[in-house]
Design a protein around this motif. Structure first.
Motif, PDB file in Angstrom:
ATOM      1  N   PHE A 350      57.886  40.062  58.643  1.00  0.00           N
ATOM      2  CA  PHE A 350      57.210  39.564  59.967  1.00  0.00           C
ATOM      3  C   PHE A 350      57.385  38.214  60.068  1.00  0.00           C
ATOM      4  O   PHE A 350      56.631  37.142  59.448  1.00  0.00           O
ATOM      5  CB  PHE A 350      56.012  39.964  60.019  1.00  0.00           C
ATOM      6  N   TYR A 351      58.144  37.690  60.906  1.00  0.00           N
ATOM      7  CA  TYR A 351      58.698  36.395  61.188  1.00  0.00           C
ATOM      8  C   TYR A 351      58.278  35.893  62.557  1.00  0.00           C
ATOM      9  O   TYR A 351      58.202  36.149  63.492  1.00  0.00           O
ATOM     10  CB  TYR A 351      60.159  36.010  60.975  1.00  0.00           C
ATOM     11  N   ALA A 462      56.831  58.215  61.738  1.00  0.00           N
ATOM     12  CA  ALA A 462      58.099  58.644  61.108  1.00  0.00           C
ATOM     13  C   ALA A 462      58.539  57.930  59.833  1.00  0.00           C
ATOM     14  O   ALA A 462      59.437  58.040  59.142  1.00  0.00           O
ATOM     15  CB  ALA A 462      59.172  58.131  62.175  1.00  0.00           C
ATOM     16  N   GLY A 463      57.569  57.080  59.303  1.00  0.00           N
ATOM     17  CA  GLY A 463      57.817  56.368  58.125  1.00  0.00           C
ATOM     18  C   GLY A 463      58.852  55.261  58.076  1.00  0.00           C
ATOM     19  O   GLY A 463      59.324  54.938  57.073  1.00  0.00           O
ATOM     20  N   CYS A 464      59.096  54.736  59.265  1.00  0.00           N
ATOM     21  CA  CYS A 464      60.246  53.514  59.345  1.00  0.00           C
ATOM     22  C   CYS A 464      59.757  52.349  58.725  1.00  0.00           C
ATOM     23  O   CYS A 464      58.500  51.861  58.868  1.00  0.00           O
ATOM     24  CB  CYS A 464      60.428  53.382  60.886  1.00  0.00           C
ATOM     25  N   CYS A 465      60.643  51.633  58.188  1.00  0.00           N
ATOM     26  CA  CYS A 465      60.569  50.387  57.797  1.00  0.00           C
ATOM     27  C   CYS A 465      60.783  49.237  58.779  1.00  0.00           C
ATOM     28  O   CYS A 465      61.526  49.731  59.818  1.00  0.00           O
ATOM     29  CB  CYS A 465      61.396  49.799  56.644  1.00  0.00           C
ATOM     30  N   LEU A 466      60.235  48.066  58.865  1.00  0.00           N
ATOM     31  CA  LEU A 466      60.151  47.273  60.191  1.00  0.00           C
ATOM     32  C   LEU A 466      60.440  45.785  59.974  1.00  0.00           C
ATOM     33  O   LEU A 466      59.774  45.434  58.829  1.00  0.00           O
ATOM     34  CB  LEU A 466      58.662  47.372  60.840  1.00  0.00           C
ATOM     35  N   GLU A 542      51.794  46.410  57.575  1.00  0.00           N
ATOM     36  CA  GLU A 542      52.126  47.360  56.366  1.00  0.00           C
ATOM     37  C   GLU A 542      53.319  47.922  56.469  1.00  0.00           C
ATOM     38  O   GLU A 542      54.275  47.625  55.442  1.00  0.00           O
ATOM     39  CB  GLU A 542      51.146  48.690  56.613  1.00  0.00           C
ATOM     40  N   MET A 543      54.187  47.861  57.603  1.00  0.00           N
ATOM     41  CA  MET A 543      55.519  48.480  57.826  1.00  0.00           C
ATOM     42  C   MET A 543      56.451  47.271  57.456  1.00  0.00           C
ATOM     43  O   MET A 543      57.496  47.367  57.081  1.00  0.00           O
ATOM     44  CB  MET A 543      55.831  48.916  59.035  1.00  0.00           C
ATOM     45  N   CYS A 544      55.930  45.881  57.584  1.00  0.00           N
ATOM     46  CA  CYS A 544      56.618  44.743  57.343  1.00  0.00           C
ATOM     47  C   CYS A 544      56.595  44.348  55.913  1.00  0.00           C
ATOM     48  O   CYS A 544      56.796  43.143  55.502  1.00  0.00           O
ATOM     49  CB  CYS A 544      56.430  43.665  58.356  1.00  0.00           C
ATOM     50  N   SER A 545      55.926  44.839  54.959  1.00  0.00           N
ATOM     51  CA  SER A 545      55.540  44.453  53.785  1.00  0.00           C
ATOM     52  C   SER A 545      56.568  45.462  52.715  1.00  0.00           C
ATOM     53  O   SER A 545      57.009  46.382  52.803  1.00  0.00           O
ATOM     54  CB  SER A 545      54.221  45.125  53.218  1.00  0.00           C
ATOM     55  N   LYS A 546      56.903  44.613  51.507  1.00  0.00           N
ATOM     56  CA  LYS A 546      57.705  45.173  50.488  1.00  0.00           C
ATOM     57  C   LYS A 546      57.252  46.323  49.959  1.00  0.00           C
ATOM     58  O   LYS A 546      57.983  47.197  49.372  1.00  0.00           O
ATOM     59  CB  LYS A 546      57.921  44.210  49.448  1.00  0.00           C
TER      60      LYS A 546
END
Length: 563
Positions: A350-351, A462-466, A542-546
């Motif tokens: 997240f930038y 949907a469990g997408c990464c962001l 959470e979705m932007c975390s490793k």
């Protein structure tokens, strides 16, 4: 020779006597069966089915005793034991409030184990048949001007309906975790008899089914200026009947109501589901009495709230005792390593886009995007991808690599006329989504904020990464009111034109009715936004975390962090 009307009356009497004879033959067997099932119902509470239909009770036929299909079912595993096992294995942190909720839900689980929905539907069908025959008999007697025949004992419904579970509380406290675990551990039901849906997906399916049902009515009966209000021509009730024949347990995540049309549909739809014995388990950020708060014609929605509290145990996931030291934790923040709300740390992908570093942030997103281009061996220019959406609509994606990653701007997704169906199509096609140039979201443009929250919900479901670039951290991205500059500009525009700029240009507010320049529907939807903002910020982190990426099987990309 008997007249047709008289023959119909005799036929109705014969059918009633047949039903009565069948009940007398099966009374002893079914009495024993229901006595065995009732003690297990005391923990979570049951709804006696005598409250449905006309209020009469109906016993089932002997063929329904062993109607439960054991195929595709597994050994019963209590939810509370599953939760405690995950804590022992350090897969979960122990939380006393989650533990308390799991204990209550295990009681429902035990009650559901003894519940035979097929038998209940058989009983209800017999009751409805009796009422139809009784109605025909009355019509026949009136036509022949005869006194009413002697009334036979009506059928009875004796199968108790387990009360569902409605769990509400703050964001990140584990509501969805408990719902998912409950759905998975309801192993006494075959997979085809239980469903778990996010509320957005649930509404999409219901709207699609109602649309298909209306098309079927049109094909069968043609257009008519006569308004038929009977149940057989009510598409909402017909769809509810279809779903009740398909499932026994319906689990819905993130229950919310902001739209007058949805409010009216839900009231009818769930009323019929509960009447037909479906058990509903749902999560929400709002208690039942706060749903659709401030909404247009809310008094028509309140009967649904009464039914919800009747057919579901309402549980707050939190400690409301005065002076309690139990703090409600946001476990998404803990997992993502950002457990302090308002912290300038905002996740691994997240930038922040601030004045002077726009190019630097854009290069980071380019690096992530190109890294997956190499993995998919796609170097040539590709044609836009067209995804199918509900109601024969499509959405075009121009920047993507295979089905792995897609790149969008905020304006592309949230300032155009897109909705949950479009976001659902994107989220279920790609594993990773890049969203760039997210501005601060204010109530000057509530529809943009609402669309963005819906987008985040669909991606999360949907469990997408962001990967995101935004004007501020998630906790400060959502502003509850317009800035001073925006408010000053709006007041000038309102005084000069007599219309609010809130919905000028693109008027996407749900209801067009205005009260002092504000759309009436926004009273409900904007109040819901204040709760949805917190949920979206938590999910963004959470979705932007490793940690999230590794959990979803995506190898994290090494990108230089901003100094």
């Amino acid at each position: 020779m008997l007249t047709p009307a008289l023959s119909g009356a005799k036929m109705a009497n014969a059918q009633l006597r047949g039903l009565q004879l069948m009940r007398s033959l099966s009374r002893e067997a079914f009495g024993r069966h229901f006595l065995l099932s009732r003690p297990s119902c005391r923990g979570i509470g049951i709804v006696r089915s005598s409250s449905i239909g006309s209020g009469n009770n109906l016993r089932a036929s002997p063929t329904g005793i062993n109607a439960r299909n054991s195929k595709d079912t597994k050994q019963f595993s209590p939810l509370l034991q599953e939760y405690e096992q995950q804590v022992r294995e350090n897969r979960l942190l122990f939380d006393s409030m989650q533990h308390h909720a799991a204990r209550k839900m295990t009681r429902l689980q035990t009650t559901l184990k003894e519940y035979d929905h097929d038998v209940f539907l058989q009983q209800l069908k017999q009751l409805e048949e009796y009422e139809n025959i009784e109605q025909q008999q009355k019509i026949s007697n009136e036509g022949q001007k005869k006194s009413p025949t002697k009334e036979l004992m009506p059928p009875t419904v004796s199968m108790p309906i387990p009360r569902g579970f409605y769990i509400h509380g703050n964001v990140g406290t584990g509501k969805s975790l408990l719902l998912n675990s409950f759905h998975q551990s309801a192993s006494t039901l075959s997979s085809s008899k239980k469903r778990r849906l996010h509320f957005h997906s649930f509404l999409q399916e219901i709207h699609q089914r109602i649309h298909d049902q209306n098309k079927q009515f049109l094909q069968e009966h043609g257009r008519s200026f006569h308004v038929d209000t009977s149940k057989r021509r009510n598409p909402i009730l017909r769809v509810a009947e279809q779903l009740s024949n398909e499932v026994t347990l319906l689990c819905i995540d993130e229950f919310q109501v902001t739209d007058i049309a949805d409010a009216m549909i839900l009231s009818q739809f769930f009323g019929e589901l509960w009447r037909r014995g479906v058990v509903v388990v749902a999560t929400s950020n709002r208690p039942p009495r706060d749903l659709y708060e401030g909404g247009l014609n809310r008094e028509y929605f309140l009967p649904f709230v009464d039914l919800l509290e009747k057919y579901c145990v309402v549980h707050h996931l939190g400690d409301q005792r005065p002076g309690s030291n139990n703090e409600e934790k946001d476990y998404r923040r803990i997992r993502s390593g950002v457990d302090m709300p308002g912290s300038d740390k905002c996740g691994d992908y997240f930038y922040l886009t601030r004045e002077g570093n726009e190019q630097y942030t854009s290069e980071k997103l380019d690096k992530v995007f190109r890294s997956f281009q190499n993995h998919s061996h796609s170097f040539k220019k590709i044609q836009p991808l067209v995804l199918q959406v509900h109601f024969q609509r499509t959405i075009s994606v121009s920047r993507y690599h295979s089905n792995v990653i897609a790149r969008f701007t905020f304006d592309k997704l949230c300032t155009t006329e897109l909705g949950s169906s479009d976001y659902h199509a994107i989220a279920n096609h790609f594993q990773i989504a890049i969203i760039e140039s997210i501005p601060r979201l204010t109530l000057k443009h509530p529809d943009r904020a609402r669309r963005f929250i819906t987008l985040v919900d669909e991606l999360y479901e949907a469990g997408c990464c962001l990967v995101c670039s935004a004007a501020d951290i998630p906790d400060r991205l959502f502003v509850g009111k317009a800035t001073d500059d925006e408010s000053s500009h709006d007041s000038k525009s309102t005084s000069s034109s007599g219309e609010s700029t809130e919905t000028s240009g693109n008027m996407h507010a749900i209801d067009v009715a205005q009260v002092q320049g504000t759309a009436v529907s926004e009273l409900a939807s904007v109040k819901e936004l204040s709760f949805a903002f917190g949920r979206a910020a938590s999910r963004l982190l959470e979705m932007c975390s490793k940690t999230w990426w590794e959990e979803k099987g995506i190898k994290p990309i090494v990108v230089d962090k901003e100094k």
